[in-house]
Design a protein around this motif. Structure first.
Motif, short mmCIF file in Angstrom:
data_model
loop_
_atom_site.label_atom_id
_atom_site.label_comp_id
_atom_site.label_asym_id
_atom_site.label_seq_id
_atom_site.Cartn_x
_atom_site.Cartn_y
_atom_site.Cartn_z
N LYS A 12 -9.57 83.52 26.82
CA LYS A 12 -10.98 83.40 26.47
C LYS A 12 -11.37 81.93 26.58
CE LYS A 12 -13.91 84.22 22.42
NZ LYS A 12 -13.89 84.67 21.03
N LYS A 13 -12.61 81.69 27.00
CA LYS A 13 -13.12 80.33 27.02
C LYS A 13 -14.57 80.34 26.56
CE LYS A 13 -14.49 80.15 31.82
NZ LYS A 13 -14.51 79.35 33.01
N VAL A 14 -14.91 79.38 25.72
CA VAL A 14 -16.25 79.29 25.13
C VAL A 14 -16.75 77.87 25.33
CG1 VAL A 14 -17.57 79.50 23.01
CG2 VAL A 14 -15.64 81.02 23.40
N ILE A 22 -13.73 75.43 24.35
CA ILE A 22 -12.71 75.96 23.44
C ILE A 22 -12.03 77.11 24.18
CG2 ILE A 22 -12.25 77.10 21.25
CD1 ILE A 22 -14.68 75.61 20.13
N VAL A 23 -10.71 77.01 24.32
CA VAL A 23 -9.93 77.95 25.12
C VAL A 23 -8.92 78.65 24.22
CG1 VAL A 23 -8.27 78.11 27.01
CG2 VAL A 23 -10.17 76.53 27.18
N THR A 24 -8.81 79.98 24.35
CA THR A 24 -7.77 80.74 23.65
C THR A 24 -6.67 81.03 24.66
OG1 THR A 24 -9.40 81.75 22.20
CG2 THR A 24 -7.27 82.83 22.34
N ASP A 29 5.65 82.81 24.08
CA ASP A 29 6.35 83.41 22.94
C ASP A 29 5.50 84.44 22.20
OD1 ASP A 29 4.53 81.76 21.75
OD2 ASP A 29 5.99 80.59 20.60
N GLY A 30 4.28 84.73 22.71
CA GLY A 30 3.45 85.77 22.14
C GLY A 30 2.39 85.30 21.16
N GLN A 31 2.41 84.04 20.78
CA GLN A 31 1.41 83.54 19.83
C GLN A 31 0.13 83.14 20.55
OE1 GLN A 31 3.41 80.15 18.07
NE2 GLN A 31 1.98 78.77 19.04
N LYS A 32 -0.99 83.24 19.83
CA LYS A 32 -2.28 82.80 20.35
C LYS A 32 -2.56 81.40 19.84
CE LYS A 32 -4.80 87.10 20.93
NZ LYS A 32 -5.98 87.84 20.47
N LEU A 33 -3.14 80.59 20.69
CA LEU A 33 -3.41 79.20 20.36
C LEU A 33 -4.83 78.88 20.81
CD1 LEU A 33 -1.81 76.68 19.33
CD2 LEU A 33 -1.36 76.18 21.71
N SER A 34 -5.63 78.30 19.92
CA SER A 34 -6.99 77.88 20.27
C SER A 34 -6.99 76.38 20.49
CB SER A 34 -7.97 78.22 19.15
OG SER A 34 -8.08 79.62 19.04
N GLN A 66 -1.50 65.81 14.85
CA GLN A 66 -2.32 66.94 14.43
C GLN A 66 -1.59 67.73 13.36
OE1 GLN A 66 -4.55 69.12 17.32
NE2 GLN A 66 -3.87 67.75 18.92
N ASN A 67 -2.34 68.21 12.40
CA ASN A 67 -1.81 69.03 11.32
C ASN A 67 -1.38 70.39 11.88
OD1 ASN A 67 -1.26 70.36 8.98
ND2 ASN A 67 -3.23 69.97 8.02
N GLU A 68 -0.24 70.90 11.44
CA GLU A 68 0.27 72.18 11.93
C GLU A 68 -0.59 73.36 11.50
OE1 GLU A 68 4.37 72.85 11.06
OE2 GLU A 68 4.90 70.80 11.54
N HIS A 69 -1.39 73.21 10.45
CA HIS A 69 -2.16 74.32 9.90
C HIS A 69 -3.59 74.35 10.40
CE1 HIS A 69 1.28 75.04 7.40
NE2 HIS A 69 1.25 73.79 6.98
N ARG A 70 -3.89 73.68 11.47
CA ARG A 70 -5.24 73.69 12.04
C ARG A 70 -5.49 75.00 12.77
NH1 ARG A 70 -6.68 68.18 15.02
NH2 ARG A 70 -8.65 69.27 15.07
N GLU A 71 -6.75 75.36 12.89
CA GLU A 71 -7.09 76.57 13.64
C GLU A 71 -7.33 76.24 15.11
OE1 GLU A 71 -10.18 78.88 11.92
OE2 GLU A 71 -9.37 78.68 9.91
N ILE A 72 -7.90 75.07 15.37
CA ILE A 72 -8.17 74.64 16.75
C ILE A 72 -7.49 73.29 16.96
CG2 ILE A 72 -9.92 74.00 18.43
CD1 ILE A 72 -11.84 75.87 17.04
#
Length: 91
Positions: A12-14, A22-24, A29-34, A66-72
């Protein structure tokens, strides 16, 4: 140790602001990353078009500190490894 380099397919791209995106990403490894990719829509002096499209296989390096707990996450560098029509040929 935290990973800073990922490979995956763009799901996805926004558009964000004038030139950013912003790219998903679906990682190997199967995880999603924004990701926030600065300048991904192109533009500028020569009106260069962006290179990121849905289904492309990309290699991403995250920006430092960057903090590991960020969403983007912010992307430092994005390289296109293959297009969706050539995904089986890339290694």
């Amino acid at each position: 140790m935290r990973m800073t380099k990922f490979e995956g397919i763009i799901l996805k791209k926004v558009p964000f602001q004038d030139r950013h995106m912003i790219v998903t990403l679906l990682c190997r490894d199967g995880q999603k990353l924004s990701l926030l990719v600065y300048g991904a829509q192109g533009g500028g002096k020569f009106q260069k078009a962006g290179q990121l499209e849905l289904g492309y296989l990309v290699k991403v390096e995250l920006a430092a500190n960057q903090n590991e707990h960020r969403e983007i996450f912010s992307a430092k560098e994005v390289n296109v490894l293959g297009r969706h029509s050539h995904i089986r040929e890339t290694q």
